[in-house]
Design an enzyme around this catalytic site. Structure first.
Site, mmCIF file in Angstrom:
data_model
loop_
_atom_site.group_PDB
_atom_site.id
_atom_site.type_symbol
_atom_site.label_atom_id
_atom_site.label_comp_id
_atom_site.label_asym_id
_atom_site.label_seq_id
_atom_site.Cartn_x
_atom_site.Cartn_y
_atom_site.Cartn_z
ATOM 1 N N GLU A 42 0.888 -1.167 0.000
ATOM 2 C CA GLU A 42 0.000 0.000 0.000
ATOM 3 C C GLU A 42 0.926 1.217 0.000
ATOM 4 O OE1 GLU A 42 -2.460 0.618 3.467
ATOM 5 O OE2 GLU A 42 -3.793 2.010 2.454
ATOM 6 N N ASP A 89 -12.229 2.108 4.620
ATOM 7 C CA ASP A 89 -12.619 2.987 5.742
ATOM 8 C C ASP A 89 -13.709 3.968 5.309
ATOM 9 O OD1 ASP A 89 -10.441 2.197 7.620
ATOM 10 O OD2 ASP A 89 -9.186 3.074 6.063
ATOM 11 N N HIS A 104 -4.666 -4.469 -0.405
ATOM 12 C CA HIS A 104 -4.245 -3.409 -1.336
ATOM 13 C C HIS A 104 -3.359 -3.925 -2.475
ATOM 14 C CE1 HIS A 104 -6.214 -0.251 0.905
ATOM 15 N NE2 HIS A 104 -5.685 -0.750 2.012
#
Lengths: 259, 186
Positions: free
Chosen positions: B59, B142, B84
């Site tokens: 990431e 998120d 990711h």
């Protein structure tokens, strides 16, 4: 960068209606503390008995309200009069009732309060277009947001409602299964106002709420959820292996971030 | 790690794996965490539990830096999925290994955009991985803090459908089927 500029537009398109009704399968990567609409979280916190707010200084102006340290937690001995926190005579670190503070918010009462607190916990439009400031800068903002919101979400009475709301909303969106990261060290049981190692209790609460949802009428057709145990990669060896860092130093680790 | 093993014993159907989180560039690398991870694997064997890794890795926008290299270690540690895998597209050998080992990439395109790894969905690397046959599924990471504002995945699905013409509706459905397969097999 473009997402936040395009968000409102995309929600009005035909493609949006198609995507909304699409089966989404399994949501395999998400962090529990960042899963539920913040306005909902803040309103639930205001309705929860004993939840209080404190700040590093009296929150007298927009400028101060944007920058001062603010903490929201369950407290047994908070002051009922929340208006204190918005005045110059406020003594740093005094816990006042969240509900009362929100009602007395100088710019629009409860509604204005929710908008202000939400703005402290989300990445702003301004941040979104400032890509030149880079990854480390935006992560600091994300961690600051989490520092404020996590202690609210990880108080048992709120956590239980929060998990239900999460699963309910995901299911309405066409998600059938979720895998959750989020073994938050802020977790506190109902009525508890001191930090303690409570992650085993958090697992129990999550397990109970998932099972309760799947067994309920509204959870019919939802397959379930599992937990991916997570810990923060910047901790040292003892904390990662032994796990426990909450001890005598109240507050020192209560704000540790888990994103 | 000890609590993780304890919870797996108490809730074997609930706990699916172990991961390390927080900003990857700022935190410890998997290489640096090797002693802890090896301890964990040994302890799991001693305690008779199976707790696979589901590591965040790659990431980052780095190329050959220590965060980018987490991808090598995630694969060497047998990570079942990779969170990711944003920088994976730069590594042809790792792409082949990810395919061979059937490691799923948990891709979170809006999160990558908001956290400044890519300026828009149009320059996101996932289509390059899909073109190489890498298994992937979409997630929202998120959403309450990043701006989606809901627990649902519709924004991420919309952007993928609008931005990636080679993916299309069929490709998107295939991704959601992949996510279900992984849920069933892992």
């Amino acid at each position: 960068m473009i997402f936040n500029l395009a968000k409102e537009h995309m929600e009005k398109t035909d493609l949006w209606k198609i995507c909304l009704r699409m089966p989404k399968g399994a949501l395999l990567h998400c962090h529990l503390g960042a899963m539920v609409d913040l306005e909902w979280v803040i309103v639930v916190a205001m309705e929860t008995e004993g939840v209080c707010i404190c700040a590093s200084t009296g929150l007298v102006s927009d400028e101060v309200r944007a920058k001062a340290d603010v903490q929201i937690l369950f407290q047994k001995n908070g002051t009922c009069d929340g208006s204190l926190i918005w005045g110059g005579g406020y003594e740093r670190g005094t816990w006042v009732s969240l509900k009362s503070a929100a009602e007395k918010f100088p710019k629009g009462g409860e509604k204005g309060f929710v908008q202000w607190l939400k703005s402290r916990c989300t990445i702003s439009q301004e941040d979104n277009v400032a890509h030149h400031l880079g990854v480390d800068d935006i992560w600091r903002k994300l961690q600051g947001a989490f520092r404020t919101i996590a202690p609210i979400e990880f108080y048992e009475p709120i956590t239980r409602k929060f998990i239900r709301k999460f699963l309910q909303t995901a299911m309405e969106d066409g998600v059938k299964w979720v895998e959750i990261r989020g073994m938050n060290r802020n977790f506190r049981l109902e009525g508890e106002d001191m930090p303690a190692e409570r992650r085993m209790d958090l697992v129990r609460v999550i397990d109970e709420e998932i099972k309760g949802f799947v067994a309920s009428e509204e959870g019919k057709g939802f397959w379930g959820a599992r937990l991916i145990w997570d810990t923060i990669r910047s901790y040292d060896k003892d904390v990662i292996i032994e796990g426990s860092i909450v001890s005598n130093c109240q507050g020192a680790y209560t704000n540790i971030l888990q994103i | 790690m000890k609590l993780c093993i304890q919870s797996k014993k108490q809730y074997p159907d609930l706990i699916s794996g172990f991961d390390l989180v927080g900003p990857e560039d700022d935190g410890r690398t998997l290489h640096d965490l090797t002693p802890e991870l090896v301890w964990f694997q040994e302890e799991c064997v001693n305690e008779g539990v199976d707790i696979p890794f589901f590591f965040h890795a790659g990431e980052c926008v780095g190329d050959g830096n220590s965060t980018d290299q987490n991808l090598f270690d995630a694969i060497l540690f047998g990570s079942r999925r990779i969170g990711h895998g944003f920088s994976l597209y730069k590594h042809p050998l790792l792409i082949d290994m990810v395919k061979e080992k059937k490691i799923l990439i948990e891709s979170c395109p809006i999160s990558n955009e908001v956290l400044r790894y890519t300026a828009s969905i149009m320059s996101h690397p996932l289509p390059a991985l899909l073109a190489r046959g890498v298994p992937a599924s979409l997630s929202n990471d998120d959403p309450a803090l990043m701006g989606q504002g809901t627990s649902g995945m519709t924004h991420d699905f919309w952007q993928a459908l609008q931005g990636w013409e080679n993916l299309g509706l069929a490709g998107l459905v295939s991704e959601s089927y992949t996510s279900i397969q992984r849920k069933l097999t892992v």
